[in-house]
Design a protein around this motif. Structure first.
Motif, mmCIF file in Angstrom:
data_model
loop_
_atom_site.group_PDB
_atom_site.id
_atom_site.type_symbol
_atom_site.label_atom_id
_atom_site.label_comp_id
_atom_site.label_asym_id
_atom_site.label_seq_id
_atom_site.Cartn_x
_atom_site.Cartn_y
_atom_site.Cartn_z
ATOM 1 N N ARG A 1 0.827 -1.271 -0.022
ATOM 2 C CA ARG A 1 -0.312 0.164 0.057
ATOM 3 C C ARG A 1 0.651 1.068 -0.199
ATOM 4 N NH1 ARG A 1 -5.384 -1.362 0.986
ATOM 5 N NH2 ARG A 1 -5.496 -3.651 1.846
ATOM 6 N N PRO A 2 1.258 1.899 -1.128
ATOM 7 C CA PRO A 2 2.218 2.978 -1.269
ATOM 8 C C PRO A 2 1.214 4.306 -0.683
ATOM 9 C CG PRO A 2 1.298 2.426 -3.364
ATOM 10 C CD PRO A 2 0.781 1.358 -2.455
ATOM 11 N N ASP A 3 -0.006 4.208 -0.706
ATOM 12 C CA ASP A 3 -0.537 5.325 0.043
ATOM 13 C C ASP A 3 -2.056 4.880 0.368
ATOM 14 O OD1 ASP A 3 -2.119 5.823 -2.158
ATOM 15 O OD2 ASP A 3 -0.723 7.092 -3.041
ATOM 16 N N GLY A 4 -2.692 5.940 0.897
ATOM 17 C CA GLY A 4 -4.203 5.318 1.119
ATOM 18 C C GLY A 4 -5.002 5.227 -0.167
ATOM 19 N N THR A 5 -4.571 5.478 -1.095
ATOM 20 C CA THR A 5 -5.515 5.407 -2.375
ATOM 21 C C THR A 5 -5.313 4.283 -3.299
ATOM 22 O OG1 THR A 5 -4.306 7.025 -3.710
ATOM 23 C CG2 THR A 5 -6.089 7.810 -2.292
ATOM 24 N N LYS A 6 -4.119 3.791 -3.144
ATOM 25 C CA LYS A 6 -3.676 2.448 -4.078
ATOM 26 C C LYS A 6 -3.092 1.339 -3.035
ATOM 27 C CE LYS A 6 -1.385 6.096 -6.981
ATOM 28 N NZ LYS A 6 -1.356 7.236 -6.074
ATOM 29 N N VAL A 7 -3.300 0.474 -4.029
ATOM 30 C CA VAL A 7 -2.904 -0.963 -3.496
ATOM 31 C C VAL A 7 -2.103 -1.752 -4.713
ATOM 32 C CG1 VAL A 7 -4.934 -2.398 -3.976
ATOM 33 C CG2 VAL A 7 -3.165 -3.059 -2.189
ATOM 34 N N PHE A 8 -0.757 -2.165 -4.384
ATOM 35 C CA PHE A 8 -0.121 -3.299 -5.308
ATOM 36 C C PHE A 8 -0.112 -4.682 -5.132
ATOM 37 C CE2 PHE A 8 4.205 -3.927 -7.344
ATOM 38 C CZ PHE A 8 3.799 -4.102 -8.681
ATOM 39 N N LEU B 1 0.163 -14.211 -4.278
ATOM 40 C CA LEU B 1 0.036 -12.964 -4.665
ATOM 41 C C LEU B 1 0.399 -12.678 -6.079
ATOM 42 C CD1 LEU B 1 -1.042 -10.622 -2.712
ATOM 43 C CD2 LEU B 1 1.139 -9.616 -2.761
ATOM 44 N N GLU B 2 -0.690 -11.867 -6.678
ATOM 45 C CA GLU B 2 -0.631 -11.813 -8.337
ATOM 46 C C GLU B 2 -0.304 -10.141 -8.551
ATOM 47 O OE1 GLU B 2 -3.006 -12.599 -11.283
ATOM 48 O OE2 GLU B 2 -5.081 -11.789 -10.122
ATOM 49 N N PHE B 3 0.704 -9.636 -9.432
ATOM 50 C CA PHE B 3 0.728 -8.411 -9.804
ATOM 51 C C PHE B 3 0.647 -8.424 -11.361
ATOM 52 C CE2 PHE B 3 3.444 -9.595 -6.078
ATOM 53 C CZ PHE B 3 3.175 -8.426 -5.673
ATOM 54 N N GLY C 1 -11.646 5.616 -9.943
ATOM 55 C CA GLY C 1 -12.982 5.252 -9.317
ATOM 56 C C GLY C 1 -12.791 5.620 -8.038
ATOM 57 N N THR C 2 -13.779 5.410 -7.059
ATOM 58 C CA THR C 2 -14.017 5.454 -5.605
ATOM 59 C C THR C 2 -12.994 4.488 -4.948
ATOM 60 O OG1 THR C 2 -16.204 4.477 -5.531
ATOM 61 C CG2 THR C 2 -16.257 6.833 -5.819
ATOM 62 N N GLY C 3 -12.878 4.731 -3.622
ATOM 63 C CA GLY C 3 -12.134 3.586 -2.700
ATOM 64 C C GLY C 3 -10.601 3.478 -3.308
ATOM 65 N N ILE C 4 -10.069 2.512 -2.855
ATOM 66 C CA ILE C 4 -8.645 2.121 -2.970
ATOM 67 C C ILE C 4 -8.518 1.417 -4.274
ATOM 68 C CG2 ILE C 4 -6.582 0.957 -2.107
ATOM 69 C CD1 ILE C 4 -7.821 0.927 0.553
ATOM 70 N N ARG C 5 -7.626 1.792 -5.193
ATOM 71 C CA ARG C 5 -7.451 1.382 -6.390
ATOM 72 C C ARG C 5 -6.258 0.519 -6.628
ATOM 73 N NH1 ARG C 5 -4.771 3.397 -10.999
ATOM 74 N NH2 ARG C 5 -4.082 5.017 -9.764
ATOM 75 N N GLN C 6 -6.451 -0.792 -7.301
ATOM 76 C CA GLN C 6 -5.444 -1.591 -7.624
ATOM 77 C C GLN C 6 -4.624 -1.120 -8.703
ATOM 78 O OE1 GLN C 6 -2.921 -4.752 -6.836
ATOM 79 N NE2 GLN C 6 -5.084 -4.996 -5.979
ATOM 80 N N ILE C 7 -3.342 -1.026 -8.436
ATOM 81 C CA ILE C 7 -2.433 -0.448 -9.677
ATOM 82 C C ILE C 7 -1.494 -1.805 -10.331
ATOM 83 C CG2 ILE C 7 -2.250 1.758 -8.643
ATOM 84 C CD1 ILE C 7 0.577 1.271 -7.887
ATOM 85 N N GLY C 8 -0.984 -1.481 -11.430
ATOM 86 C CA GLY C 8 -0.323 -2.626 -11.932
ATOM 87 C C GLY C 8 0.894 -2.155 -12.193
ATOM 88 N N LEU C 9 1.662 -3.025 -12.949
ATOM 89 C CA LEU C 9 3.164 -3.134 -13.008
ATOM 90 C C LEU C 9 3.684 -1.695 -13.700
ATOM 91 C CD1 LEU C 9 3.841 -6.584 -14.032
ATOM 92 C CD2 LEU C 9 4.329 -5.796 -11.874
ATOM 93 N N ASP C 10 2.781 -1.431 -14.716
ATOM 94 C CA ASP C 10 3.128 -0.126 -15.421
ATOM 95 C C ASP C 10 3.280 0.977 -14.716
ATOM 96 O OD1 ASP C 10 3.816 -1.516 -17.846
ATOM 97 O OD2 ASP C 10 2.127 -0.958 -18.836
#
Length: 672
Positions: free
Chosen positions: A177-184, A195-197, A205-214
């Protein structure tokens, strides 16, 4: 529990693990001890019946917490996870009624839910970029996804990484969790461990967003458009990528990097370093990361379920309308097993490539394996009774001191010749264990049981196998099993009967520090009578071993002995003279169809310059990897660039002598 009380489908390592209460095996996850099994059903109907009988909702006495991995409905193979009760007495009748074979896939450790029917494989085909016709899959250790050699280009513009997904099979991974809005990183609902990436991020969108490798790479890009690869990997907790080299990074570069092996080799001229523009250098990549616990166990007996699950994960990225070929590289393997093409993982791979054969709307799957590096390991013994009477065979199993892991050896005979045969293991001090009496008893007053010794034989198809074990010899409190020369004796070997024995590899995997050391076989009669004379004979890079029961031939990787056109086996040769690399294993399979590798690829530039250059974990870095692990991805790259092998390069130095075919298969292929 007596060994004879188990269902016949339970393989020897599973029986040993149950008998020792899993003392020497790593727990599958931290939630309580879970098994990991590869199950082969009698047929697909039995698979459904077995799942129903293991359903705790329908059968109150069924064990709780059993999960089945995703698999094709037409396959007889599936992976299975569950608590120890899943192989307890209350389940025995179900195993007997429905299962042909079940094998344990937990790694050996050095000196710790709710039922799901066959899980549905998630569809991971969605991507912001069109899929490539060739999809490259790799199951290994270390995926440097941010390295420039794996950059994806669209119309000559860099768009991110070619790695579409990484599945880290470590069961204790948690999302970053790099910050309160993203999860990797996210949990896999279909495999339910690790775990998959993924390459693509979730839309805003609203809430915590899943970010990808890019996007993760972009977060670690400097103002000058350079990627801080150190922090990129460290912040993601990819432990293997903390180092500047990895087995997986080299193999992935050899298979799919921008600069091919041929451009890095200086033969008569300096290396050209010219990039490749073929399908292998531009294809999408899916990487499966083995867990740390598995990599610490060099025996490879754990590979079965992890590899099968890994291939299904790779298949989940296949777009049947666009993907033409799936090329999967697995540069790992055991030294043990039947070595005749009938190991359960070999059958599972055959099952997969048969289902995914390029017809009926499915792409073609090809799997690439390394021949192995055990040619000079003294880990294979062969004895044949050429007399007219039953005889015995005897040899030494040399166990090193301060060895931190359990040592295994296997003795194999055809089932038709194994009746009445007794295998005995004798310690250097004279303590005796037989396949009839069981492990060596502990000394008087010792509070713990001993698990060192010979175990009762098990029949698998047309084979019979005896498992021999010696506990770690590292110094510690209490009883320490003896190191030194243990004697293996096989009695009542019938006329024309053959005995094969194999030592399980224990020397550490690449860049793993486990404290483990290799054991090996010794033929004392040959050493006393013939070794001095024959050590004077040296030809084609080998000393003469005539008369010794320790054999260099027949040392093929234990999952690379079948003869299946879509499962390819690569050996290694020395580029300067065309001879087989000294360590590269050779055939033939033990009674099976395979004579040797399909082809040999460069593994050494010369006797003085061993290994092949390939990429490390950082952009621009290279190092030499020694071993046939580098041969398999070269063969896979040739295949990917040759439109699925249609325009495969011609081999040179094609052998005609059977002994050379066993070493070099169809001959030498140039570096891709």
């Amino acid at each position: 529990m007596a060994d004879t009380e188990f269902p016949n489908c339970f393989e020897p390592y599973l029986r040993y693990a149950i008998a020792t209460d899993f003392k020497y095996f790593e727990s599958f996850d931290e939630k309580g001890f879970k098994l990991f099994l590869l199950v082969e059903f009698i047929d697909v109907q039995h698979a459904e019946q077995f799942g129903g009988e293991m359903d705790n909702d329908n059968h109150p006495h069924a064990p709780p917490g059993i999960e089945f991995g995703p698999s094709d409905p037409a396959s007889r193979f599936t992976t299975m996870r569950g608590f120890k009760a899943a192989v307890g007495p209350s389940t025995f009748q179900s195993w007997i009624d429905h299962v042909l074979r079940v094998e344990l896939s937990l790694p050996v450790k050095p000196t710790t839910a709710e039922l799901v029917k066959r899980a549905d494989l998630r569809d991971r085909t969605a991507s912001k970029y069109p899929p490539t016709e060739v999809l490259i899959g790799q199951i290994d250790d270390g995926c440097p996804f941010a390295a420039t050699r794996f950059t994806k280009f669209i119309s000559s513009v860099a768009t991110g990484t070619r790695v579409r997904g990484i599945w880290d099979q470590n069961p204790d991974r948690n999302p970053i969790r790099p910050d309160g809005t993203k999860v990797f990183g996210k949990f896999l609902t279909d495999f339910n461990y690790g775990l998959e990436f993924l390459r693509d991020s979730d839309p805003p969108g609203t809430g915590i967003r899943q970010i990808g490798l890019d996007e993760w790479i972009e977060l670690h890009t400097t103002n000058t458009d350079l990627v801080d690869e150190d922090d990129c990997y460290a912040d993601a907790h990819f432990k293997t990528l903390k180092r500047h080299r990895s087995h997986g990074g080299h193999v992935m570069d050899t298979l799919a990097g921008r600069v091919p092996v041929s451009s890095r080799i200086g033969r008569q001229d300096p290396p050209s370093w010219q990039p490749d523009s073929g399908p292998a250098a531009t294809a999408d990549i899916v990487f499966v990361q083995f867990s740390e616990a598995c990599l610490r166990d060099a025996t490879g007996v754990w590979l079965k379920s992890y590899v099968v699950d890994g291939i299904y994960y790779i298949l989940s990225f296949v777009d049947p309308t666009k993907t033409k070929n799936i090329v999967v590289n697995v540069s790992y393997g055991p030294t043990t097993g039947p070595h005749d093409g009938t190991a359960e993982l070999e059958d599972a791979l055959t099952d997969l490539v048969t289902i995914f054969d390029g017809t009926h709307g499915k792409p073609k799957l090809d799997v690439f394996l390394a021949v192995g590096n055990s040619y000079l390991s003294d880990g294979h013994l062969f004895f044949e009774n050429k007399t007219t009477q039953p005889v015995h065979a005897e040899w030494i199993w040399r166990i090193p001191p301060d060895n931190s892991v359990l040592c295994f050896a296997e003795v194999w005979m055809s089932a038709s010749a194994a009746s009445g045969v007794v295998v005995t293991l004798t310690s250097p001090s004279g303590l005796i264990s037989t396949s009839v009496t069981g492990p060596i008893p502990p000394p008087p007053g010792f509070p713990f049981p001993s698990y060192t010794g010979a175990y009762a034989p098990r029949t698998w198809g047309s084979n019979t196998m005896w498992l021999l074990t010696i506990e770690p010899t590292i110094a510690g409190p209490g009883f320490v099993p003896e190191h030194g020369d243990w004697t293996i004796r096989v009695d009542y070997i019938g006329v024309n009967a053959n005995v094969h024995a194999y030592v399980a590899r224990t020397d550490p995997n690449f860049d793993v520090h486990s404290g483990a050391r290799s054991s090996r076989f010794v033929d004392p009669q040959w050493e006393e009578s013939l070794s001095a004379e024959e050590s004077l004979e040296y030809a084609d890079g080998e000393f003469d071993l005539t008369g010794s029961r320790i054999k260099t031939h027949g040392t093929l990787n234990g999952i690379a002995t079948a003869e299946e056109p879509s499962v390819h086996v690569a050996g290694g040769y020395i580029l300067s003279n065309g001879r087989k690399s000294s360590y590269a294993s050779a055939g033939p399979a033990r009674g099976g169809p395979r004579e040797g590798p399909d082809y040999v690829l460069p593994c050494d530039e010369s006797y003085a310059l061993q290994g092949i250059l390939g990429g490390g974990n950082r952009s621009g870095g290279v190092f030499r990897l020694i071993g046939t692990s580098v041969a398999a991805p070269q063969l896979a790259r040739h295949f990917a660039n040759a439109d699925g092998g249609v325009a495969f390069p011609m081999a040179t130095d094609v052998p005609t002598d059977p002994s050379e075919v066993e070493k070099r298969g169809g001959g030498d292929l140039p570096p891709p």
